[in-house]
Design a protein around this motif. Sequence first.
Motif, short mmCIF file in Angstrom:
data_model
loop_
_atom_site.label_atom_id
_atom_site.label_comp_id
_atom_site.label_asym_id
_atom_site.label_seq_id
_atom_site.Cartn_x
_atom_site.Cartn_y
_atom_site.Cartn_z
N ALA A 1 0.80 -1.22 0.00
CA ALA A 1 0.00 0.00 0.00
C ALA A 1 0.84 1.28 0.00
CB ALA A 1 -0.93 0.01 1.22
N LEU A 2 2.00 1.24 0.67
CA LEU A 2 2.71 2.50 0.93
C LEU A 2 4.17 2.50 0.50
CD1 LEU A 2 1.37 3.11 4.55
CD2 LEU A 2 0.59 4.26 2.47
N ALA A 3 4.84 1.38 0.52
CA ALA A 3 6.29 1.40 0.29
C ALA A 3 6.70 0.16 -0.49
CB ALA A 3 7.03 1.47 1.63
N ASN A 4 6.34 0.14 -1.75
CA ASN A 4 6.64 -1.01 -2.60
C ASN A 4 8.05 -0.88 -3.16
OD1 ASN A 4 6.76 -3.07 -4.48
ND2 ASN A 4 4.66 -2.76 -5.18
N PRO A 5 8.97 -1.77 -2.82
CA PRO A 5 10.34 -1.65 -3.33
C PRO A 5 10.44 -1.91 -4.84
CG PRO A 5 10.07 -3.69 -2.11
CD PRO A 5 8.81 -2.91 -1.91
N SER B 1 8.26 7.74 10.98
CA SER B 1 7.19 8.73 11.02
C SER B 1 7.69 10.13 10.68
CB SER B 1 6.56 8.75 12.41
OG SER B 1 7.50 9.15 13.39
N GLY B 2 8.99 10.39 10.93
CA GLY B 2 9.52 11.73 10.70
C GLY B 2 9.10 12.74 11.75
N ILE B 3 8.53 12.28 12.89
CA ILE B 3 8.05 13.24 13.89
C ILE B 3 9.18 13.77 14.76
CG2 ILE B 3 5.75 12.22 13.99
CD1 ILE B 3 6.57 10.80 16.55
N LEU B 4 10.34 13.08 14.76
CA LEU B 4 11.49 13.54 15.52
C LEU B 4 12.68 13.64 14.58
CD1 LEU B 4 11.16 11.44 18.80
CD2 LEU B 4 10.67 13.87 18.52
N THR B 5 13.52 14.62 14.81
CA THR B 5 14.68 14.85 13.97
C THR B 5 15.80 13.91 14.37
OG1 THR B 5 14.09 17.18 13.78
CG2 THR B 5 16.34 16.57 13.19
N SER B 6 16.37 13.23 13.37
CA SER B 6 17.45 12.29 13.64
C SER B 6 18.24 12.08 12.37
CB SER B 6 16.89 10.96 14.14
OG SER B 6 17.89 9.97 14.13
N VAL B 7 19.56 11.92 12.53
CA VAL B 7 20.40 11.61 11.36
C VAL B 7 20.15 10.19 10.88
CG1 VAL B 7 22.21 13.22 12.03
CG2 VAL B 7 22.33 10.87 12.82
N HIS B 8 19.51 9.36 11.72
CA HIS B 8 19.27 7.97 11.36
C HIS B 8 17.91 7.76 10.72
CE1 HIS B 8 22.02 8.17 14.76
NE2 HIS B 8 22.51 7.00 14.42
N ALA B 9 16.99 8.70 10.88
CA ALA B 9 15.59 8.46 10.51
C ALA B 9 15.40 8.54 9.01
CB ALA B 9 14.69 9.47 11.21
N PHE B 10 14.35 7.86 8.52
CA PHE B 10 13.95 7.98 7.13
C PHE B 10 13.15 9.26 6.95
CE2 PHE B 10 14.28 3.32 7.79
CZ PHE B 10 15.26 3.07 6.86
N ALA B 11 12.88 9.59 5.71
CA ALA B 11 12.13 10.82 5.43
C ALA B 11 10.70 10.70 5.97
CB ALA B 11 12.10 11.05 3.92
N ASP B 12 10.06 11.87 6.10
CA ASP B 12 8.67 11.89 6.57
C ASP B 12 7.81 11.01 5.68
OD1 ASP B 12 9.77 13.78 8.14
OD2 ASP B 12 8.46 15.42 7.57
N SER B 13 6.94 10.26 6.30
CA SER B 13 6.03 9.41 5.54
C SER B 13 4.84 9.08 6.40
CB SER B 13 6.74 8.12 5.09
OG SER B 13 6.91 7.25 6.19
N SER B 14 3.82 8.51 5.77
CA SER B 14 2.63 8.10 6.50
C SER B 14 2.80 6.73 7.13
CB SER B 14 1.43 8.07 5.55
OG SER B 14 1.69 7.21 4.45
N LEU B 15 3.96 6.11 6.95
CA LEU B 15 4.19 4.79 7.53
C LEU B 15 4.08 4.80 9.05
CD1 LEU B 15 7.20 3.43 5.46
CD2 LEU B 15 4.93 2.46 5.54
N GLY B 16 4.52 5.91 9.65
CA GLY B 16 4.48 5.98 11.11
C GLY B 16 3.09 5.79 11.66
N THR B 17 2.09 6.33 10.98
CA THR B 17 0.71 6.19 11.44
C THR B 17 0.29 4.74 11.46
OG1 THR B 17 0.19 8.35 10.49
CG2 THR B 17 -1.66 6.91 11.02
N TYR B 18 0.63 3.99 10.41
CA TYR B 18 0.26 2.58 10.34
C TYR B 18 0.97 1.77 11.42
CZ TYR B 18 -2.15 3.41 5.94
OH TYR B 18 -3.03 3.85 4.98
N PHE B 19 2.24 2.08 11.65
CA PHE B 19 2.96 1.37 12.70
C PHE B 19 2.38 1.69 14.08
CE2 PHE B 19 6.17 0.34 9.58
CZ PHE B 19 6.67 -0.85 10.06
N PHE B 20 1.98 2.92 14.28
CA PHE B 20 1.40 3.28 15.57
C PHE B 20 0.07 2.53 15.78
CE2 PHE B 20 -1.12 5.95 18.42
CZ PHE B 20 -0.23 6.07 19.48
N ILE B 21 -0.73 2.45 14.74
CA ILE B 21 -2.01 1.73 14.86
C ILE B 21 -1.77 0.25 15.15
CG2 ILE B 21 -4.06 0.98 13.57
CD1 ILE B 21 -3.91 3.68 12.08
#
Length: 647
Positions: free
Chosen positions: A126-130, A279-299
Amino acid sequence: MLLSAYTVAATVRGIVKQSPQWLGSAKGAIFGVSLASISASGLLLYFLTAGRYEYTYVASYTNDALPFLYKLSAFWAGNAGSLLFWTLLLSLYTAIIGFSKNNKYSPYVLSVLALNLLFFFIVMLALANPFEMSDTVPPDGNGLNPMLQNPGMVIHPVTLYLGYVGLAVPFAFAMASLMLKSMDSAWLKLIRKWTLTSWMFLTAGNLIGAWWAYVELGWGGYWAWDPVENASFMPWLTVSAFLHSVMIQERKNMLRKWNLTLAILSYGLTLFGTFLVRSGILTSVHAFADSSLGTYFFIFLAFMVLFASYLVVSRNGLINSRSVPVTAYFSKESSFLLNNYILLAAAFAVFWGTIFPLVSETFLGTKINTGAPYFNKVMAPILLALILLMAVCPAIPWEKASPSRTLMQIRWPLGLSVVTAGILAAMGVNGMFAVFGLSACMFMLATHVMEITRAVRARRRATSENPATAFLKLFSKNRRRYGGYIVHIGIGVLAVGIISSQAYPLELIKTVNRGESFTIGGYELTFNSFNKTKQTDSDIIFAEMGVAYKGKKLAPVHPEKIYYDNWAEPSTEVAVKSRWNEDLYVVLSSWETKNKITVLARVNPFISWIWAGGYIMLAGTLVSLTVGRRTAGISLVQNLTKREAVR
């Protein structure tokens, strides 16, 4: 995705109908999921190495000039690829469980793991097809982020993912135990190696990540309490607590609910960490770019934790009826429980510091960041208390202990720690915490060495073996206990490195002309030359700095800046010269002309002890993973050890 959904449905139907046919079909489906995951992963690796830029993921993370090794590591460099890698590992773990020896937990475990697989396949589709394809095929790709073009970033994500994914197995067995209403300790024995292996990979992943930050980012440190660093550290803390508390349940039938909670919490923290990264909600050199994936993982996290909590609450009476309370306040049981409290306090402190910017922004309208000062001040006393407990715990027996007898048993390590404190103070080591912390480490290390020495001496009395043979046989016959001691010794060595490097590093930022020298901590650095070389896709600018230590000339160092064609910001390559007790750390900060540069130079004490402590911890874990059988000889040795301790 369909095979995963079928596995969930088939296991549920097989459990309800008590049908071996449906359960066997579910195992076949899991084999199909694993085969599909392996095939998809192999295809993606082929596309990455072959430069198939019609695939968006390949074009985003590779290019023609990228070395083959980093084309392979691009597999987990982005959201879509890393999700496929996670799913590959999870499918293999699930297949191992499915085709292991059958037990009453297996169908329930398969259903929980297959549900996890189903979630990941849905997210990828749905969101991140390689395998998403672009409308146009670029002539070349964007290439890999220069910070990821480091050997540490080839190994670090793999080890962390092996640890993260592995924690789904203890969680699944805990859920199986609850669904079966089976409150015995059988499930703990089945997951012991899974849990220990996951802990080992989390340990390796955190240490490799710290090493990467040290040599790649150029700020002189190795751990910045970054949100994503914290996300991998929190489950390490809770799993450490779990590994200790399960021993109490196995031996004394205690802490049933506590262990179930720790298994759920550790699994939940892996999903929480994944939520932070994606999710991109916190700044980090390790994090991936902002995406809606964080919402699905939280649910998904909320659903799994609520489901697990419901099972614990609904079985609360059954759990309590089978559990034995801890009654002796001074015993090994209570010391292990205190160990758990300390580890969970550390996990909560890290969790609160990590989410506080979100809390402050939600309720105050302003994001208040918590940096390293908060974490260092809060975590230092907590981890110091843990070291002191680790120093005393090996000398405390099970069931009930005598404080005075225990004190007599640890008098020599305690005295050695006092002498250490006096020597450090006489040497001019600044800071009460540094002196106290290093003395506590000496106390802990001496206690463990003393315990091993006493056991070897007792075995020699029982068997007349030479010291080397007694030592090796002692470890081979009781690997779980002495492997744990090795891990503790590794933690002590690592703690010496952390405390020393934090307490008294030296740092100097200096602008020098060609031929000019400056000194720092006994080192004399001389700016000899400034050069530039051209690579296929980059320009490397480096300075040659001559090095002498207390008048003795050493090999020069070459701090670098690398400018990649596809990246605006240069990559920093640090020059590190390591000795057993300190590192010389040199960074090329800037330059005005070829004859005038600015460098950052640091002397970091005992950094190599951090890496050495990590190696010792991993060695101890490997020893513990191969549990030897107890024999009558071991019982005799233990009895002699106890008599000697009493005497």
